[in-house]
Scaffold this active site. Structure first.
Site, short mmCIF file in Angstrom:
data_model
loop_
_atom_site.label_atom_id
_atom_site.label_comp_id
_atom_site.label_asym_id
_atom_site.label_seq_id
_atom_site.Cartn_x
_atom_site.Cartn_y
_atom_site.Cartn_z
N HIS A 1 0.82 -1.23 0.00
CA HIS A 1 0.00 0.00 0.00
C HIS A 1 0.86 1.28 0.00
CE1 HIS A 1 0.00 -0.58 4.65
NE2 HIS A 1 1.00 0.21 4.31
N HIS B 1 -1.21 4.51 10.09
CA HIS B 1 0.18 4.98 10.20
C HIS B 1 0.30 6.24 11.04
CE1 HIS B 1 0.15 2.42 6.61
NE2 HIS B 1 1.45 2.29 6.73
N HIS C 1 10.05 -4.28 3.64
CA HIS C 1 10.55 -2.90 3.49
C HIS C 1 10.90 -2.30 4.84
CE1 HIS C 1 6.21 -2.09 4.05
NE2 HIS C 1 6.39 -0.79 4.09
N GLU D 1 4.20 -5.34 8.40
CA GLU D 1 2.82 -5.15 7.96
C GLU D 1 2.23 -6.41 7.32
OE1 GLU D 1 3.02 -0.36 6.87
OE2 GLU D 1 3.15 -1.82 5.26
C1 DHB Z 1 6.11 3.37 2.07
C2 DHB Z 1 5.59 2.11 2.37
C3 DHB Z 1 4.58 1.99 3.31
O1 DHB Z 1 4.04 0.79 3.70
C4 DHB Z 1 4.07 3.09 3.92
O2 DHB Z 1 3.02 2.93 4.76
C5 DHB Z 1 4.59 4.35 3.66
C6 DHB Z 1 5.61 4.48 2.71
C7 DHB Z 1 7.17 3.52 1.04
O3 DHB Z 1 7.79 2.54 0.64
O4 DHB Z 1 7.38 4.65 0.58
FE FE Z 2 2.62 1.01 5.39
#
Ligand code: DHB
Ligand code: FE
Length: 279
Positions: free
Chosen positions: A12, A59, A192, A239
């Protein structure tokens, strides 16, 4: 009894919203990501869900560090998107289905999940973008129930607990005396990390194994503690708890309708799966 048609899971990343707003879906950077959704939209046109139950992680928009529920459920007639600002510019609100929300809440509390009930709930990119990706029309055509799992402030619920939550949601859906068709969505991940020494960390072998496990061994990831999951997938990769909950809400076996995995979107390994219920 409601019918659970299957599960959908996707990353997302907020910049997806900017790409949609600027019509960049066919740019070489974005095409491999957006193309993954085309077969899924065909499947959705076929199975015609009326309602999406969406596991997502806020978030810091609706919940902040001062008050952080572990599990929260929306019970509102509509949910407004009020994102951090780098996603879609404006979106109409998403329609809720309070009678299902309260059925889920009653069932979950009876099953000893102490959920926070939200009759007013702002939703962020983690809720709004996946719905836009699966249903690109101006107004989202399905009714929605947001279920938020804390991935922002430790301690986080374990993978095992999120699977149990998902399973209880699935049981509640099947005990709902209503003929409507429901799809369960999980948004977040995959690997990530946005900050710190490991910013940009991506673990493709783990992500692929995890995606496969949702089809063949949906409890595989429950062997890992939260800290092990952070180690393997990054601070935001955790997540993937949403994917576990969404998959667990679909009872029995599933068939992979379509999967997509692309690195990178922003700093993120972007994954997507559509799973049809079999049993
Ligand atoms: C990014 C990924 C995320 O899951 C998020 O909530 C905010 C930013 C990103 O990779 O930029
Ligand atoms: Fe996120």
């Amino acid at each position: 009894m409601a019918t659970i048609v299957g599960g959908l899971t996707t990353s997302h990343v907020p910049s997806i919203g900017g790409a949609i707003a600027r019509g960049r879906q066919q740019d070489p950077y974005w095409k491999p990501f957006f193309d993954g959704f085309l077969p899924v939209r065909e499947w959705l046109a076929d199975v015609k869900p009326d309602i999406a139950v969406v596991f997502y992680n806020d978030h810091g928009l609706n919940f902040f560090l001062d008050k952080m529920p572990t599990f929260a459920i929306g019970a509102a007639p509509r949910y407004s998107n009020a994102d951090e600002g780098w996603g879609l510019p404006t979106l109409p609100p998403f329609d809720g289905v309070p009678e299902l929300s309260w059925h889920l809440i009653n069932h979950l509390v009876e099953a000893e999940f102490d959920v926070t009930t939200c009759q007013d709930m702002l939703v962020d990119h983690a809720f709004a973008l996946p719905l836009k990706l699966f249903w690109p029309q101006e107004r989202c055509p399905v009714l929605t129930v947001p279920i938020c799992i804390n991935t922002v402030q430790f301690p986080l619920p374990s993978a095992k607990r999120c699977v149990a939550l998902g399973r209880a949601v699935g049981e509640a859906l099947r005990s709902w005396d209503d003929p409507r068709r429901v799809v369960v969505i999980g948004t977040g991940g995959l690997s990530h990390q946005l900050d710190g020494e490991r910013a940009g960390f991506i673990n493709k072998p783990f992500d692929l194994k995890f995606m496969d496990s949702l089809i063949h061994d949906p409890e595989w990831a429950t062997q890992f503690s939260i800290h092990e999951l952070v180690e393997k997938t990054g601070t935001q990769g955790v997540e993937l708890l949403m994917w576990l909950a969404a998959r667990a809400a679909v009872p029995g076996r599933v068939r992979a309708v379509h999967t997509n995995y692309h690195i990178p979107i922003s700093n993120t390994a972007a994954g997507m799966m559509a799973m049809a219920a079999i049993d």
